[in-house]
Structure formats: C-alpha cells, structure tokens
Scaffold this motif. Structure first.
Motif, PDB file in Angstrom:
ATOM      1  N   GLN A 269     114.833  -5.753  13.044  1.00 49.51           N
ATOM      2  CA  GLN A 269     114.482  -6.976  12.824  1.00 49.51           C
ATOM      3  C   GLN A 269     115.904  -8.007  12.899  1.00 49.51           C
ATOM      4  OE1 GLN A 269     112.671  -5.921   8.934  1.00 49.51           O
ATOM      5  NE2 GLN A 269     110.608  -6.825   9.666  1.00 49.51           N
ATOM      6  N   GLN A 270     116.863  -7.610  12.318  1.00 47.86           N
ATOM      7  CA  GLN A 270     118.060  -8.245  12.456  1.00 47.86           C
ATOM      8  C   GLN A 270     118.501  -8.602  13.652  1.00 47.86           C
ATOM      9  OE1 GLN A 270     122.146  -6.348  11.364  1.00 47.86           O
ATOM     10  NE2 GLN A 270     121.912  -7.689   9.566  1.00 47.86           N
ATOM     11  N   THR A 278     115.514 -16.608  15.359  1.00 45.57           N
ATOM     12  CA  THR A 278     114.428 -16.969  14.335  1.00 45.57           C
ATOM     13  C   THR A 278     114.868 -16.067  13.203  1.00 45.57           C
ATOM     14  OG1 THR A 278     112.996 -16.879  16.229  1.00 45.57           O
ATOM     15  CG2 THR A 278     111.960 -16.466  14.250  1.00 45.57           C
ATOM     16  N   LYS A 279     114.524 -16.922  12.091  1.00 42.37           N
ATOM     17  CA  LYS A 279     114.927 -16.078  10.666  1.00 42.37           C
ATOM     18  C   LYS A 279     113.625 -15.247  10.362  1.00 42.37           C
ATOM     19  CE  LYS A 279     117.126 -15.254   6.823  1.00 42.37           C
ATOM     20  NZ  LYS A 279     118.187 -14.531   6.713  1.00 42.37           N
ATOM     21  N   LEU A 280     113.984 -14.039  10.293  1.00 45.27           N
ATOM     22  CA  LEU A 280     112.973 -12.977   9.973  1.00 45.27           C
ATOM     23  C   LEU A 280     113.276 -12.446   8.666  1.00 45.27           C
ATOM     24  CD1 LEU A 280     112.396 -11.473  13.661  1.00 45.27           C
ATOM     25  CD2 LEU A 280     111.100 -13.038  12.513  1.00 45.27           C
ATOM     26  N   SER A 281     112.013 -11.995   8.079  1.00 43.77           N
ATOM     27  CA  SER A 281     112.113 -11.015   6.830  1.00 43.77           C
ATOM     28  C   SER A 281     112.957  -9.732   7.257  1.00 43.77           C
ATOM     29  CB  SER A 281     111.040 -10.955   6.031  1.00 43.77           C
ATOM     30  OG  SER A 281     110.961 -10.069   5.149  1.00 43.77           O
ATOM     31  N   LEU A 282     114.104  -9.200   6.751  1.00 44.95           N
ATOM     32  CA  LEU A 282     114.514  -7.678   7.169  1.00 44.95           C
ATOM     33  C   LEU A 282     114.243  -6.800   6.074  1.00 44.95           C
ATOM     34  CD1 LEU A 282     118.182  -9.013   7.739  1.00 44.95           C
ATOM     35  CD2 LEU A 282     116.491  -9.138   9.326  1.00 44.95           C
ATOM     36  N   LEU A 304     105.524 -11.567  16.905  1.00 47.30           N
ATOM     37  CA  LEU A 304     105.865 -12.586  17.784  1.00 47.30           C
ATOM     38  C   LEU A 304     106.923 -12.888  18.401  1.00 47.30           C
ATOM     39  CD1 LEU A 304     103.751 -15.141  15.130  1.00 47.30           C
ATOM     40  CD2 LEU A 304     102.915 -14.245  17.368  1.00 47.30           C
ATOM     41  N   ALA A 305     108.107 -12.669  17.518  1.00 49.98           N
ATOM     42  CA  ALA A 305     109.519 -12.660  17.992  1.00 49.98           C
ATOM     43  C   ALA A 305     109.757 -11.831  19.241  1.00 49.98           C
ATOM     44  CB  ALA A 305     110.571 -12.404  16.902  1.00 49.98           C
ATOM     45  N   ILE A 306     109.229 -10.579  19.287  1.00 49.39           N
ATOM     46  CA  ILE A 306     109.512  -9.698  20.088  1.00 49.39           C
ATOM     47  C   ILE A 306     108.763 -10.320  21.541  1.00 49.39           C
ATOM     48  CG2 ILE A 306     108.779  -7.532  21.240  1.00 49.39           C
ATOM     49  CD1 ILE A 306     108.861  -6.548  18.018  1.00 49.39           C
ATOM     50  N   ASN A 307     107.372 -10.702  21.212  1.00 49.95           N
ATOM     51  CA  ASN A 307     106.534 -11.391  22.405  1.00 49.95           C
ATOM     52  C   ASN A 307     107.404 -12.538  23.159  1.00 49.95           C
ATOM     53  OD1 ASN A 307     104.706  -9.428  22.475  1.00 49.95           O
ATOM     54  ND2 ASN A 307     103.517 -10.491  20.758  1.00 49.95           N
TER      55      ASN A 307
END
Length: 399
Positions: A269-270, A278-282, A304-307
């Motif tokens: 995720q980091q 994009t700020k994602l929860s880790l 969503l970030a991966i796509n």
C-alpha cells in the motif's frame, strides 16, 4: 481481521511450515538457532515470575511437536513473547473493570452493534428485546445485567452471554414482530456473542473453528480455548503456521495483531501511495471486508489505485484480474500474482530501488479489555521487547 478489536466484532493454512525461522527470508537459521530445545530449556525461557513454568513448557513443547514446528530459540521466544504480552501466562486472566466496561458498551452501543450483525431491519427490535432480557431475566433481583457487572474474566462474560442468547433462542422469534422468517435460531448465540478473541493468546474464535484440533461444538471449542493447552494450541497455530519472508520477527508480531500478511500488504500500500500520489490507509487490507471477514463487492481505495496505476502505465492487467489477485492477499501466493509483481516492477523503475518487503501496519486497537486505544506498532514493539528479553535469557545460559 483486527486483533482485540471493538467489543462486538467478530484466516486455512496452505503450508505447514516450521515457523518464524523456517519459512521464506525469516527461515535462515543461524548457529544460534540450530540447537533444538528441550522442555527444560523452554521452561528456563519463560519468565521466572510465571506460576508453574514446567507445565507451560510441557504444553508448548508438545504443541510444537504436534504442529511440526522446530524448537529453535527464535521460534520458542516468539511464542513466549506473545503469550506473555496477551496474558502473562494465565490461561483465563482477570480483566480489570471488565464488568463495568461490558455494561457501558451495552448501554452506549447496543442497537448499533445489533444492526451491524443483523441489519437495520432486525437490529433495533432485537436490541430492544435483548436489553429487556438483560434487565429482567432470569429474575428481577438477579438480572443478567447485574450479573454482568460482577464478571472478572473473559470466560465469565462469555458464559453469561451464552446463557442470555440461549434464553433468547428459546423465548423470542423475530418473526413475531416483523413477520419475517425466523431469525433467532441455532447460531444466534455465536453470531452475536461479543467475545470473539479468547484464551491466553487471544485467538479469534473464527480462526479456531477453521482449524479445530478435535470434533466439538462451538461451546466446547470456546471452553477449550480457555484452558492452558487449548489457548496455547490455537495461538501457536495462528502465530507460526504460515509462510512469510519477514527479515525480523517484529513483523510477524504485527501480523498477529492486525492480520496475516498485513505487514507485507502495508508495504504494498505504501508503494501504491508513492506511485500514484494517493493517500492510502496502510492497514494491510487491500480489499474491503464485512464484519464476518467476507470480501465486499465495493472496491477499496487500494484496488482503485492499482487500476488507475495500470491504466496510466498501459499495463495489460484487467480490473477483473486485479480483483482475482487481491483475493490472495491473505496468502503467500499473493507475491506470485501479476498485480504484486507489476507494482514491484513499476516501483523499481520509478525509484531505482526494490520494494520493501514489509513495514509496520497502521491499525488502531480498541476494545473494552483495553484501558485506552493503541496501535499495531505499540503492540508489536511491546511483544518484540519481550522477545528480545527471552533471547537474552538464551545467551545467559539459562536455556
């Protein structure tokens, strides 16, 4: 899965491996790890303040034999550290102010929690009936609520909830109010029981059900977890029997708290955060899960970030394939998926260095058994300090 999570919140082993120092990167045994410990050695690694170290050592030795886990210093000290952190080597420890905390949770969050479990349609009416049962049954002068205030241990509270839900099962049907199909049935007590982590190593009841050591009903399984051997068996199983490439035991300790592979997944995720800005929860969860740990159809921010990342870089991996790969996030084989490896490649190309295998997940730990909220870093660090102390005992000649 969140260990020691909220009051009403409720992973099969692919490979039987040899624990922390026998799988992946963290299985490189050093000369120090080579000796196989005896029961006496294990006893000497348990803190001297522990009552009946001989008995605890005997059970740990026997369980490691049963589960084919090598009795190295690293493996034994990992087990000792978790047990000591979770219960100070007490099979069914007392929890300070547990009764008052349980009553407070009922008073403040009852309807919310029933709605989470049963849905908005049934949650409110069942919660209302439940509260009435608490206040009036089995008698006005010895109500379940007054009994709840007096509980001292998790097992006390667990058994009390079993009695309450058994009463409800016999006396109440949701259909009597809603006209819907009967909801209160054979699984209502287990479905609603807020005691979801049990025993000296605080194992999720769902995990124990998936890995039962004998054929018993759910109440017998719960009782087994409160015994010294049962609590150790399921805790050692949960801690040791999965393969991971962690260079340091602290990441396995973090996983014990926040879920299998959460340390590896948090690093993933980091990487996504850095690649997509994009700020994602880790938190180590790449998909969304419901209260029963079932995967939800909605896409997580990580998915969503991966796509978006793959679309921006013309990576020929479909959204369907990404979802299929992410369903393996609680397994070692996630590292073999197209999604994981493509992110590794893109990270290497962008930053000129390899993706870090694991980082500390950012997960909040809360619940009535805790005096305040903590996080996984706090938990893993506490366990690691106990692990280090145990390893120091091995060097002092005590083992």
């Amino acid at each position: 899965m969140r260990h020691c999570s909220k009051f009403f919140r409720t992973c099969t082993v692919m490979i039987l491996c040899f624990g922390v120092v026998s799988c992946g990167k963290d299985n490189v045994a050093t000369d120090e790890d080579t000796p196989i410990l005896t029961e006496k050695n294990i006893k000497n690694l348990i803190p001297s303040r522990v009552h009946d170290r001989v008995s605890w050592a005997k059970d740990i030795y026997s369980i490691m034999d049963t589960l084919s886990i090598e009795k190295t210093k690293t493996n034994v000290c990992s087990i000792v550290a978790i047990v000591d952190q979770e219960s100070n080597f007490v099979a069914n420890p007392q929890v300070p102010n547990l009764g008052d905390k349980a009553v407070k949770e009922v008073n403040n969050r009852l309807e919310e929690k029933f709605s989470e479990k049963l849905g908005d349609r049934f949650g409110a009416p069942v919660a209302k009936y439940f509260l009435n049962v608490l206040k009036t049954q089995p008698s006005a002068d010895n109500s379940y609520l007054s009994q709840m205030r007096k509980v001292k241990t998790e097992k006390d509270l667990d058994i009390l909830y079993r009695q309450i839900f058994d009463y409800m099962t016999k006396h109440y049907h949701v259909s009597a109010i809603t006209g819907a199909a009967k909801l209160i049935g054979q699984d209502i007590g287990e479905r609603m029981n807020p005691i979801t982590t049990l025993g000296s190593m605080q194992v999720l009841i769902n995990y124990a059900q998936d890995h039962q050591r004998n054929s018993v009903n759910i109440y017998e399984l719960r009782d087994d977890l409160y015994t010294q051997y049962g609590g150790l068996y399921y805790g050692i199983h949960r801690l040791m029997l999965y393969q991971a490439g962690y260079a340091k035991p602290i990441y396995r300790f973090a996983d014990y708290n926040s879920g299998m592979y959460s340390s590896r997944n948090a690093s993933f995720q980091q990487a996504l955060t850095k690649l997509t800005k994009t700020k994602l929860s880790l938190d180590g969860d790449l998909l969304l899960y419901d209260k029963n740990e079932n995967i939800q159809t909605d896409r997580s921010q990580s998915e969503l970030a991966i796509n978006r990342l793959f679309a921006d870089h013309a990576v020929n991996i479909s959204a369907k394939q990404v979802r299929s790969d992410l369903k393996q996030e609680k397994q070692i084989d996630f590292e073999k998926t197209q999604t994981y490896n493509e992110v590794k490649i893109l990270y290497q190309q962008k930053f000129g260095k390899a993706l870090t295998y694991a980082i500390m997940p950012e997960v909040i730990i809360s619940g009535p058994k805790l005096s305040k909220n903590y996080n996984t870093n706090w938990y893993a660090s506490k366990v690691n300090s106990r692990y280090v102390a145990c390893m120091q005992r091995t060097r002092s000649g005590r083992s």
